[in-house]
Design a protein around this motif. Sequence first.
Motif, mmCIF file in Angstrom:
data_model
loop_
_atom_site.group_PDB
_atom_site.id
_atom_site.type_symbol
_atom_site.label_atom_id
_atom_site.label_comp_id
_atom_site.label_asym_id
_atom_site.label_seq_id
_atom_site.Cartn_x
_atom_site.Cartn_y
_atom_site.Cartn_z
ATOM 1 N N VAL A 288 0.876 -1.149 -0.026
ATOM 2 C CA VAL A 288 0.109 -0.167 -0.137
ATOM 3 C C VAL A 288 0.930 1.201 -0.022
ATOM 4 C CG1 VAL A 288 -1.795 1.198 1.250
ATOM 5 C CG2 VAL A 288 -2.072 -1.035 1.122
ATOM 6 N N ARG A 289 0.745 2.106 -1.142
ATOM 7 C CA ARG A 289 1.339 3.469 -1.165
ATOM 8 C C ARG A 289 0.598 4.342 -1.811
ATOM 9 N NH1 ARG A 289 3.007 -0.751 -4.281
ATOM 10 N NH2 ARG A 289 4.779 -1.140 -2.736
ATOM 11 N N GLY A 290 1.383 5.470 -1.932
ATOM 12 C CA GLY A 290 0.505 6.723 -2.639
ATOM 13 C C GLY A 290 -0.055 6.339 -4.053
ATOM 14 N N GLY A 291 -1.042 6.419 -4.503
ATOM 15 C CA GLY A 291 -1.820 5.977 -5.548
ATOM 16 C C GLY A 291 -2.316 4.706 -5.489
ATOM 17 N N SER A 292 -2.203 3.596 -4.463
ATOM 18 C CA SER A 292 -3.002 2.620 -4.351
ATOM 19 C C SER A 292 -4.305 2.666 -4.405
ATOM 20 C CB SER A 292 -2.492 1.662 -3.138
ATOM 21 O OG SER A 292 -1.087 1.513 -3.124
ATOM 22 N N VAL A 293 -5.068 1.677 -5.241
ATOM 23 C CA VAL A 293 -6.520 1.947 -5.630
ATOM 24 C C VAL A 293 -7.146 1.217 -4.332
ATOM 25 C CG1 VAL A 293 -8.344 1.180 -7.145
ATOM 26 C CG2 VAL A 293 -6.141 1.600 -7.911
ATOM 27 N N ALA A 294 -8.501 2.008 -3.743
ATOM 28 C CA ALA A 294 -9.181 1.929 -2.622
ATOM 29 C C ALA A 294 -10.570 1.784 -3.335
ATOM 30 C CB ALA A 294 -8.991 2.580 -1.528
#
Length: 240
Positions: free
Chosen positions: A152-158
Amino acid sequence: MVRAQSLTLAAAGAALLAPTVPPVPIQVAASAGPQAVRQGPTVRRVDQVRAADLLARVRDCAPVSRGRYRNDDGTPATTPVCDTRDAVFWKADLDIDCDGRPGRRCNDRTDPLFSGATAYQQSDGRQLDAERLPYIVVPGPSRAWDHGDDGVRGGSVAAVVHRDRVQYAVVGDVGPHDIIGEASYATAEALGIRADPRGGGTSSGVTYIVFKDTRVAPIENHEAAVMMGERLARRFVRSR
């Protein structure tokens, strides 16, 4: 509800941007999305994943966090981060994050905890726009859980679920290491939650599902987040 100020230190952001697992390549084509049918002024995708299907998939929790998180300052720590093969998830409240580029609704006059910076930035170097971009906030790394360890990092889809609504978003900011349950103004508005940083949000009933090893680039491309989110959500509800 009380919202603690999100982490925006440059050092923290830089550390969090370093991926531990290569992100899934993203290929988004204009014709690749599901077919849609028009219902009055809105468009509904015929194979859109229902909120009920996502909630059924995350009914049981296998904790990946070593501890639990508070939803607000001064409240008990009751929320674990749960693990599946393809995603992590948690069930919490939703506090309004107005941080980033100031606008008419999100600025230092409307939000007493306003910060003009987010942990991640747009491709042009500008801060994220909480009024327009659906994004969620993840807790800062701690002994309880380091989100980077689970892709999980910046730009990960949720996929963010509230009642019968599903809103696809990206991971856009990082909060305190011991608090969970926060999303941008735009996320709350799309879910039908009062989007007011002073007294909006909701005290419970929001489920955050973050798909592992995914990344939208550029982070501000919401259309790409929706297309990828729908594909991932369909696969997620069919997997066991």
